[in-house]
Write a protein that holds these residues in place. Sequence first.
Motif, short mmCIF file in Angstrom:
data_model
loop_
_atom_site.label_atom_id
_atom_site.label_comp_id
_atom_site.label_asym_id
_atom_site.label_seq_id
_atom_site.Cartn_x
_atom_site.Cartn_y
_atom_site.Cartn_z
N PHE A 97 -7.79 -29.53 55.52
CA PHE A 97 -8.07 -29.08 54.16
C PHE A 97 -8.88 -30.13 53.40
CE2 PHE A 97 -7.01 -28.68 49.65
CZ PHE A 97 -7.34 -27.35 49.43
N VAL A 98 -8.53 -31.42 53.59
CA VAL A 98 -9.28 -32.50 52.93
C VAL A 98 -10.73 -32.48 53.38
CG1 VAL A 98 -9.55 -35.01 52.81
CG2 VAL A 98 -7.28 -33.99 52.54
N LEU A 99 -10.96 -32.37 54.67
CA LEU A 99 -12.33 -32.34 55.20
C LEU A 99 -13.10 -31.13 54.68
CD1 LEU A 99 -11.67 -33.45 58.89
CD2 LEU A 99 -12.59 -34.83 57.02
N PHE A 100 -12.43 -29.98 54.62
CA PHE A 100 -13.08 -28.78 54.10
C PHE A 100 -13.45 -28.95 52.63
CE2 PHE A 100 -12.45 -24.91 51.58
CZ PHE A 100 -13.46 -24.11 52.09
N SER A 101 -12.52 -29.50 51.83
CA SER A 101 -12.76 -29.65 50.39
C SER A 101 -13.93 -30.58 50.12
CB SER A 101 -11.50 -30.19 49.70
OG SER A 101 -10.42 -29.29 49.85
N TYR A 102 -13.95 -31.73 50.80
CA TYR A 102 -15.02 -32.68 50.54
C TYR A 102 -16.34 -32.24 51.15
CZ TYR A 102 -11.64 -35.84 48.50
OH TYR A 102 -10.69 -36.40 47.68
N SER A 103 -16.29 -31.40 52.18
CA SER A 103 -17.53 -30.81 52.69
C SER A 103 -18.13 -29.87 51.66
CB SER A 103 -17.25 -30.05 54.00
OG SER A 103 -16.81 -30.93 55.00
N ALA A 104 -17.27 -29.09 51.00
CA ALA A 104 -17.75 -28.20 49.93
C ALA A 104 -18.29 -29.01 48.76
CB ALA A 104 -16.60 -27.30 49.46
N VAL A 105 -17.64 -30.11 48.42
CA VAL A 105 -18.13 -30.98 47.35
C VAL A 105 -19.49 -31.55 47.71
CG1 VAL A 105 -17.74 -33.18 46.18
CG2 VAL A 105 -15.85 -31.57 46.46
N LEU A 106 -19.65 -32.01 48.93
CA LEU A 106 -20.93 -32.56 49.37
C LEU A 106 -22.02 -31.50 49.33
CD1 LEU A 106 -22.56 -34.87 50.58
CD2 LEU A 106 -21.79 -34.12 52.85
N SER A 107 -21.67 -30.29 49.72
CA SER A 107 -22.65 -29.21 49.69
C SER A 107 -23.13 -28.94 48.26
CB SER A 107 -22.03 -27.93 50.28
OG SER A 107 -22.93 -26.85 50.20
N VAL A 108 -22.21 -28.96 47.30
CA VAL A 108 -22.59 -28.75 45.90
C VAL A 108 -23.44 -29.91 45.40
CG1 VAL A 108 -21.68 -28.61 43.55
CG2 VAL A 108 -20.63 -27.26 45.37
N CYS A 109 -23.07 -31.12 45.77
CA CYS A 109 -23.81 -32.30 45.31
C CYS A 109 -25.25 -32.29 45.81
CB CYS A 109 -23.10 -33.57 45.77
SG CYS A 109 -21.54 -33.89 44.92
N LEU A 110 -25.47 -31.79 47.01
CA LEU A 110 -26.83 -31.74 47.56
C LEU A 110 -27.72 -30.77 46.81
CD1 LEU A 110 -26.06 -31.86 51.40
CD2 LEU A 110 -26.94 -33.71 49.94
N GLN A 111 -27.10 -29.84 46.06
CA GLN A 111 -27.87 -28.85 45.32
C GLN A 111 -28.07 -29.24 43.86
OE1 GLN A 111 -25.97 -25.02 45.85
NE2 GLN A 111 -25.48 -25.46 47.98
N ARG A 112 -27.45 -30.32 43.42
CA ARG A 112 -27.53 -30.73 42.02
C ARG A 112 -28.44 -31.95 41.87
NH1 ARG A 112 -23.15 -28.71 39.09
NH2 ARG A 112 -22.52 -26.72 40.04
N LYS A 120 -22.36 -39.40 40.48
CA LYS A 120 -21.10 -39.47 39.76
C LYS A 120 -20.00 -38.73 40.50
CE LYS A 120 -18.98 -38.55 35.27
NZ LYS A 120 -19.18 -38.05 33.88
N ALA A 121 -20.32 -37.55 41.02
CA ALA A 121 -19.31 -36.75 41.72
C ALA A 121 -18.84 -37.45 42.98
CB ALA A 121 -19.89 -35.38 42.05
N LEU A 122 -19.78 -37.97 43.76
CA LEU A 122 -19.41 -38.62 45.01
C LEU A 122 -18.64 -39.92 44.76
CD1 LEU A 122 -22.66 -38.06 47.12
CD2 LEU A 122 -20.48 -36.87 47.31
N SER A 123 -18.95 -40.61 43.66
CA SER A 123 -18.23 -41.85 43.36
C SER A 123 -16.76 -41.59 43.06
CB SER A 123 -18.89 -42.57 42.18
OG SER A 123 -18.75 -41.81 40.99
N THR A 124 -16.45 -40.41 42.50
CA THR A 124 -15.05 -40.08 42.24
C THR A 124 -14.32 -39.67 43.51
OG1 THR A 124 -15.49 -37.74 41.75
CG2 THR A 124 -15.64 -39.29 39.92
N CYS A 125 -15.07 -39.20 44.50
CA CYS A 125 -14.45 -38.76 45.76
C CYS A 125 -14.30 -39.89 46.78
CB CYS A 125 -15.28 -37.64 46.40
SG CYS A 125 -15.37 -36.13 45.42
N LEU A 126 -15.17 -40.90 46.68
CA LEU A 126 -15.19 -41.97 47.68
C LEU A 126 -13.85 -42.68 47.83
CD1 LEU A 126 -16.72 -43.67 49.73
CD2 LEU A 126 -17.49 -45.14 47.83
N PRO A 127 -13.17 -43.10 46.74
CA PRO A 127 -11.88 -43.78 46.93
C PRO A 127 -10.86 -42.94 47.67
CG PRO A 127 -12.67 -44.07 44.68
CD PRO A 127 -13.56 -43.05 45.32
N HIS A 128 -10.81 -41.63 47.36
CA HIS A 128 -9.85 -40.76 48.04
C HIS A 128 -10.20 -40.61 49.51
CE1 HIS A 128 -8.76 -40.12 43.96
NE2 HIS A 128 -9.78 -39.31 43.68
N LEU A 129 -11.49 -40.56 49.81
CA LEU A 129 -11.90 -40.47 51.22
C LEU A 129 -11.55 -41.75 51.98
CD1 LEU A 129 -15.37 -38.67 51.07
CD2 LEU A 129 -13.34 -37.90 52.31
#
Length: 321
Positions: A222-237, A244-253
């Motif tokens: 589930f973690v891998l799926f969630s962050y894959s979806a986040v990465l997909s959204v970030c690539l489109q923005r 900013k979005a990836l920096s908030t996810c990096l510590p959790h990863l």
Amino acid sequence: MMSAGVNVTSLPILVTSVTLDGLAQLSNQRLFFFFFFLCAYLFMLCSDSLVVYVICSQRSLHHPMFVFVTAVLMNSVAGSTVFYPKLLVDLLRGVRSVQVTLRVCMCEAWLLYSLGTSSFLLLAAMSFDRYVSICRPLLYTVVMSPATVLALLLLCWLLPVGLVGTAVLLASRLPLCRSQLSRIYCDIYSLVSLSCGGRETLLSEVYNLSVIVATVLLPAIFVLFSYSAVLSVCLQRSRSFSSKALSTCLPHLLIFCNYSVSTGVEVLQRRLQAGSQPTASVLTSIFQVMIPTVFNPVVYGLKVTEIRAQLRRLLGCQRAD
């Protein structure tokens, strides 16, 4: 008269205590290990307490993500307190083995495994929080309401307690043929390995595997799926949004990878090399507990921008606005 074909060592015996002889592997450098683990424990207590204090005292940090961060750090403190103090006392005493009652051994295994698997579920809850925040921002306040956060916390804490408790109960009913473990602390897999085999042992092993799947493997997926979806959204923005979005996810990863590697190495070492390298087995079991607990506050204190800023203010490194 007993038949000559019967292997006496395979017959069940009445086991009321378990001998943990993993300390023998550390006895030659016990003072070094004592001070090493003491420093690790004190650092973990101080750093975790500092980060938790900052989160609790600053209203700007009263958000779901930081609630889950606090829960993970509290798990680290609880798990370390179950593990470190007894290890430090045993090292200071200079004993090569420790005898504990079977009931105490079962309780220790239950506490350590419940807290460990709970951390994986909390990391999955964090990934869900980040997914909703970045991929569904308009629904964030509705989905991640206080009631939802409380429900997720209760699920992450109570589900492992029940599942691991059942695994411990099944292990406690097994007929045991041995009572000696080359370990520092008790764990369910090692307790099952002391049994004489048979249908009950197979049932316990299958259930233990299902618990690992439910509390470690599925949350990891589930973690891998969630962050894959986040990465997909970030690539489109835009680049600034993505950064900013990836920096908030990096510590959790980073925390997720740390837990996953530590747990994976421990599981593989026990199942593939159990008994052949006792020193490696003992050190691996120690580092599985030590590395995440020391690593967590460092990552959250240095990598999470909001926490780092408040820590700098608290420690006097930056003047308050």
